[in-house]
Design a protein around this motif. Structure first.
Motif, PDB file in Angstrom:
ATOM      1  N   ALA A   1       1.018  -1.187  -0.032  1.00  0.00           N
ATOM      2  CA  ALA A   1      -0.045   0.032  -0.007  1.00  0.00           C
ATOM      3  C   ALA A   1       0.582   1.313  -0.412  1.00  0.00           C
ATOM      4  CB  ALA A   1      -1.032  -0.212   1.447  1.00  0.00           C
ATOM      5  N   ILE A   2       0.354   2.367  -0.675  1.00  0.00           N
ATOM      6  CA  ILE A   2       0.814   3.662   0.072  1.00  0.00           C
ATOM      7  C   ILE A   2       1.163   4.377   1.221  1.00  0.00           C
ATOM      8  CG2 ILE A   2       0.883   6.037  -0.320  1.00  0.00           C
ATOM      9  CD1 ILE A   2      -1.313   5.627  -2.481  1.00  0.00           C
ATOM     10  N   ALA A   3       2.622   4.460   1.538  1.00  0.00           N
ATOM     11  CA  ALA A   3       3.585   4.079   2.541  1.00  0.00           C
ATOM     12  C   ALA A   3       2.941   5.345   3.097  1.00  0.00           C
ATOM     13  CB  ALA A   3       4.518   4.784   2.350  1.00  0.00           C
ATOM     14  N   PRO A   4       2.031   6.095   4.741  1.00  0.00           N
ATOM     15  CA  PRO A   4       1.563   6.868   4.956  1.00  0.00           C
ATOM     16  C   PRO A   4       2.629   7.900   5.918  1.00  0.00           C
ATOM     17  CG  PRO A   4       1.660   5.009   6.313  1.00  0.00           C
ATOM     18  CD  PRO A   4       2.074   3.847   5.045  1.00  0.00           C
ATOM     19  N   LYS A   5       1.736   8.810   5.813  1.00  0.00           N
ATOM     20  CA  LYS A   5       2.708  10.301   6.777  1.00  0.00           C
ATOM     21  C   LYS A   5       3.586   9.785   7.811  1.00  0.00           C
ATOM     22  CE  LYS A   5       0.485  13.420   4.459  1.00  0.00           C
ATOM     23  NZ  LYS A   5       0.044  15.018   4.166  1.00  0.00           N
ATOM     24  N   GLU A   6       5.137   9.939   8.140  1.00  0.00           N
ATOM     25  CA  GLU A   6       5.444   9.854   9.228  1.00  0.00           C
ATOM     26  C   GLU A   6       4.631   9.971  11.025  1.00  0.00           C
ATOM     27  OE1 GLU A   6       8.114   7.291  11.103  1.00  0.00           O
ATOM     28  OE2 GLU A   6       7.973   7.158   9.179  1.00  0.00           O
ATOM     29  N   GLU A   7       3.641  11.296  10.430  1.00  0.00           N
ATOM     30  CA  GLU A   7       3.142  11.979  11.665  1.00  0.00           C
ATOM     31  C   GLU A   7       1.755  10.502  12.444  1.00  0.00           C
ATOM     32  OE1 GLU A   7       2.186  14.508   8.376  1.00  0.00           O
ATOM     33  OE2 GLU A   7       4.022  13.056   9.260  1.00  0.00           O
ATOM     34  N   ASN A   8       1.439   9.928  11.043  1.00  0.00           N
ATOM     35  CA  ASN A   8       0.164   9.145  11.138  1.00  0.00           C
ATOM     36  C   ASN A   8       0.567   7.506  11.724  1.00  0.00           C
ATOM     37  OD1 ASN A   8      -1.253  11.424  10.579  1.00  0.00           O
ATOM     38  ND2 ASN A   8      -0.920  10.851   8.457  1.00  0.00           N
ATOM     39  N   VAL A   9       1.874   6.991  11.987  1.00  0.00           N
ATOM     40  CA  VAL A   9       3.339   6.137  12.121  1.00  0.00           C
ATOM     41  C   VAL A   9       3.406   5.409  14.259  1.00  0.00           C
ATOM     42  CG1 VAL A   9       4.640   4.483  11.539  1.00  0.00           C
ATOM     43  CG2 VAL A   9       2.848   5.494   9.751  1.00  0.00           C
ATOM     44  N   ARG A  10       2.892   4.693  13.850  1.00  0.00           N
ATOM     45  CA  ARG A  10       3.637   4.383  15.012  1.00  0.00           C
ATOM     46  C   ARG A  10       4.102   3.063  14.937  1.00  0.00           C
ATOM     47  NH1 ARG A  10       0.127   3.382  20.584  1.00  0.00           N
ATOM     48  NH2 ARG A  10       1.359   3.119  22.448  1.00  0.00           N
ATOM     49  N   TYR A  11       5.322   2.321  15.656  1.00  0.00           N
ATOM     50  CA  TYR A  11       5.878   1.114  15.352  1.00  0.00           C
ATOM     51  C   TYR A  11       5.809   0.261  16.810  1.00  0.00           C
ATOM     52  CZ  TYR A  11       8.573   3.691  11.651  1.00  0.00           C
ATOM     53  OH  TYR A  11       8.201   4.678  10.327  1.00  0.00           O
ATOM     54  N   PHE A  12       5.254  -1.306  16.266  1.00  0.00           N
ATOM     55  CA  PHE A  12       4.645  -2.063  17.205  1.00  0.00           C
ATOM     56  C   PHE A  12       6.025  -3.101  16.975  1.00  0.00           C
ATOM     57  CE2 PHE A  12       1.503   0.291  16.938  1.00  0.00           C
ATOM     58  CZ  PHE A  12       1.252   0.284  17.757  1.00  0.00           C
ATOM     59  N   ASP A  13       6.672  -3.679  17.787  1.00  0.00           N
ATOM     60  CA  ASP A  13       7.585  -4.750  17.748  1.00  0.00           C
ATOM     61  C   ASP A  13       6.677  -6.663  18.097  1.00  0.00           C
ATOM     62  OD1 ASP A  13       6.745  -5.489  20.788  1.00  0.00           O
ATOM     63  OD2 ASP A  13       8.694  -5.675  21.486  1.00  0.00           O
ATOM     64  N   SER A  14       5.041  -6.154  17.664  1.00  0.00           N
ATOM     65  CA  SER A  14       4.250  -7.325  17.530  1.00  0.00           C
ATOM     66  C   SER A  14       3.076  -7.441  17.553  1.00  0.00           C
ATOM     67  CB  SER A  14       4.866  -8.542  18.779  1.00  0.00           C
ATOM     68  OG  SER A  14       3.736  -7.712  19.951  1.00  0.00           O
ATOM     69  N   ALA A  15       3.059  -8.127  16.241  1.00  0.00           N
ATOM     70  CA  ALA A  15       1.223  -7.670  15.841  1.00  0.00           C
ATOM     71  C   ALA A  15       0.203  -7.806  17.040  1.00  0.00           C
ATOM     72  CB  ALA A  15       1.062  -8.800  14.895  1.00  0.00           C
ATOM     73  N   VAL A  16       0.606  -8.353  18.296  1.00  0.00           N
ATOM     74  CA  VAL A  16      -0.060  -8.471  19.626  1.00  0.00           C
ATOM     75  C   VAL A  16       0.097  -7.250  19.454  1.00  0.00           C
ATOM     76  CG1 VAL A  16       1.441  -9.624  21.097  1.00  0.00           C
ATOM     77  CG2 VAL A  16      -0.769  -9.704  21.561  1.00  0.00           C
ATOM     78  N   SER A  17       1.364  -6.810  19.776  1.00  0.00           N
ATOM     79  CA  SER A  17       1.493  -5.216  20.821  1.00  0.00           C
ATOM     80  C   SER A  17       0.268  -4.781  19.690  1.00  0.00           C
ATOM     81  CB  SER A  17       2.845  -5.080  20.548  1.00  0.00           C
ATOM     82  OG  SER A  17       3.184  -5.257  21.664  1.00  0.00           O
ATOM     83  N   ALA A  18       0.202  -4.503  18.326  1.00  0.00           N
ATOM     84  CA  ALA A  18      -0.109  -3.443  17.962  1.00  0.00           C
ATOM     85  C   ALA A  18      -2.042  -3.616  17.809  1.00  0.00           C
ATOM     86  CB  ALA A  18      -0.154  -3.992  16.101  1.00  0.00           C
ATOM     87  N   SER A  19      -1.881  -5.206  17.870  1.00  0.00           N
ATOM     88  CA  SER A  19      -3.438  -5.362  18.092  1.00  0.00           C
ATOM     89  C   SER A  19      -4.125  -4.886  19.583  1.00  0.00           C
ATOM     90  CB  SER A  19      -4.584  -6.726  18.150  1.00  0.00           C
ATOM     91  OG  SER A  19      -5.872  -7.527  18.291  1.00  0.00           O
ATOM     92  N   SER A  20      -3.741  -5.326  20.136  1.00  0.00           N
ATOM     93  CA  SER A  20      -3.532  -4.430  21.737  1.00  0.00           C
ATOM     94  C   SER A  20      -4.109  -3.058  22.170  1.00  0.00           C
ATOM     95  CB  SER A  20      -2.575  -4.958  23.166  1.00  0.00           C
ATOM     96  OG  SER A  20      -2.618  -6.462  22.838  1.00  0.00           O
ATOM     97  N   ALA A  21      -3.400  -2.218  20.727  1.00  0.00           N
ATOM     98  CA  ALA A  21      -3.213  -1.135  21.422  1.00  0.00           C
ATOM     99  C   ALA A  21      -5.131  -0.573  20.743  1.00  0.00           C
ATOM    100  CB  ALA A  21      -2.664  -0.363  20.646  1.00  0.00           C
TER     101      ALA A  21
END
Length: 509
Positions: free
Chosen positions: A45-65
């Motif tokens: 997909a088209i890369a989003p802007k950096e200000e709209n991004v947050r990084y996670f070390d696992s899929a479960v962490s992203a889901s928990s957010a």
């Protein structure tokens, strides 16, 4: 936005996602706050802007957010990350048990029982998962089950009911509720989305119609590099007729037994996509309950979750691997630790060719001949069969036959016993034990120092490293070098990836 990734910096993640570098696939995930989804670093997909991004070390962490998985890059298909491997032993053991299904299904245990098995308190276990994943052990286990179910919904034509039970859920209702609550979509809606994609030409292979049993196709991704030529050559040299086979030089197939489940798989390498296309054949649809465990076994056997960049960085820092390292060399596993143990016993004090001939004789004489999806295969003998076998067909010393019988008896009487207890068996020594753990359990930290090929190559590489200066005192005393001290240093330098150094040395010999 702040970064919840403990190792990689925001800038490293930004560069990796913008370049869609496949070496980072599964090592972190990208949360897109404006859309509420999370993606793999290789998402098209088209890369989003950096200000709209947050990084996670696992899929479960992203889901928990509160984020849901992307339907394009499918985070459920990403290779597993082992960032904590060798550094967080208790967490690693907990994850191994949980991903093996210890908390799932009718036979699942509770958190207190899991804590007792780990030798820690349930409070400490919950704290470990909260600190590392932002969720509880139970929710982590459920998320892993749901992601496996999502993969099956995308890639197969199994019914929702079949998928629910294959993923470890006790009821379809509970599966539907958990799926919608966690992934923000019902299984049926996801299946319709996948079918629509397939009609537009973007779909994947599905389950084929066969006369008996079940056949389905899954895709297993990995992080490059992967030296499949070397890995396949290792399998080819040790191959057992009708138990293992080669697929047109690009793939590997073998049959297996997992509990009551019997079947075989064929894995074809798709190097350009950094993945394997894996066809799995099961003798009966009743065996779908074991599908998750079977897929995990295949991934382990092919060593698809290894982080080769990290491993090779460690190996390059050792005293002997400064320039000769073979890129992408992984651990070719066996289906079970018992099979690896039998291979090791048969390989004692003989060549690889002789050991393979003995192994073929053993499997032909004592393995079960079965037909699965019209294919004749021979399953590796069970511990019970080996324990009771006369072994008259094997041309080898009686002491080694006795060791094989004793190993079969021990494993049949102690199916959940620790492999280290094999040392109590006469004829099973440290080399045999280490080989079994390295190939049968995929233990990453086994440097086979007592192996003659390893010893010869270590001393050769060491000599090459000190010879340029003929006045070097170390070079002049090479003949008196203490091999034990040298390998003690190597073991420490290569840890926790000693097994990969062993395979490097075998391949360089």
């Amino acid at each position: 936005m702040s970064n919840v990734l403990p190792k990689l910096s925001n800038e490293s993640c930004r560069k990796a996602r913008l370049s869609r570098d496949p070496r980072f696939d599964g090592k972190f995930f990208i949360g897109v706050l404006t859309t509420g989804i999370f993606c793999r670093p290789i998402c098209p997909a088209i890369a989003p802007k950096e200000e709209n991004v947050r990084y996670f070390d696992s899929a479960v962490s992203a889901s928990s957010a509160g984020l849901r998985p992307c339907l394009r890059c499918r985070p459920d298909s990403a290779p597993n990350s082992s960032a904590w491997k060798g550094t967080r032993t208790t967490l690693e053991r907990a994850l191994t048990l949980i991903e093996g299904g210890v908390l799932s299904g009718n036979d699942g245990i509770d958190i207190e029982a899991l804590s007792d098995r780990l030798g820690i308190s349930s409070r400490y276990l919950r704290q470990l998962f909260s600190d590392n994943f932002g969720t509880s052990p139970k929710k982590y286990a459920q998320f892993r089950d749901l992601m496996f179910a999502k993969q099956l919904l995308h890639q197969t034509n199994l019914t929702v009911t079949q998928i629910a039970f294959a993923a470890g859920f006790n009821s379809v209702r509970r599966f539907n509720e958990s799926f919608k609550q966690t992934l923000k979509l019902t299984p049926t809606a996801l299946r319709k989305t996948t079918q629509k994609s397939a009609k537009s030409g973007k779909g994947t292979d599905k389950m084929a119609q066969i006369t008996d049993g079940v056949m389905l196709t899954l895709f297993f991704a990995y992080r490059p590099p992967l030296n499949w030529t070397r890995q396949m050559a290792f399998y080819r040299l040790r191959m057992v007729d009708k138990m293992e086979w080669e697929l047109d030089g690009e793939g590997y197939g073998r049959c297996f037994q997992f509990g009551e489940a019997r079947g075989y798989f064929e894995a074809s390498h798709q190097a350009e996509k950094n993945r394997f296309k894996v066809n799995i054949y099961l003798a009966s649809s009743d065996h779908l309950a074991s599908l998750k465990d079977i897929t995990m076994q295949i991934r382990r056997l092919l060593d698809l979750d290894a982080d080769m960049d990290k491993i090779e960085t460690v190996l390059a820092s050792t005293a002997i691997m400064t320039k000769d390292m073979i890129k992408g060399l992984r651990l070719p596993g066996t289906w079970s630790v018992f099979e690896a143990g039998c291979r090791a016993v048969l390989g004692q004090q003989v060549s690889i060719i002789q050991a393979t001939a003995l192994l073929n004789t053993l499997v032909k004489a004592y393995g079960d001949n079965v037909t699965i999806s019209a294919k004749q295969v021979v399953l590796f003998p069970t511990p019970e069969a080996i324990a009771a076998a006369s072994l008259d067909e094997l041309k080898m010393p009686g002491a080694r036959k006795a060791a094989l019988n004793a190993l079969g008896l021990f494993v049949s009487e102690n199916p959940d016993g620790a492999v280290d207890e094999w040392l109590s068996i006469k004829g099973i020594g440290p080399w045999t034990l280490a080989y079994a753990k390295m190939r049968g359990l995929s233990d990453p930290d086994i440097l086979l120092c007592s192996d003659l090929v390893v010893k010869k190559k270590v001393l050769s590489l060491y000599q090459q490293g000190v010879e340029p200066d003929i006045h070097n005192k170390q070079a002049n005393t090479l003949s008196r070098v203490d091999y034990s001290e040298l390998t003690d240093r190597l073991t420490e330098q290569a840890s926790p990836w000693g097994s990969y150094l062993t395979f490097q040395l075998w391949n360089l010999a």
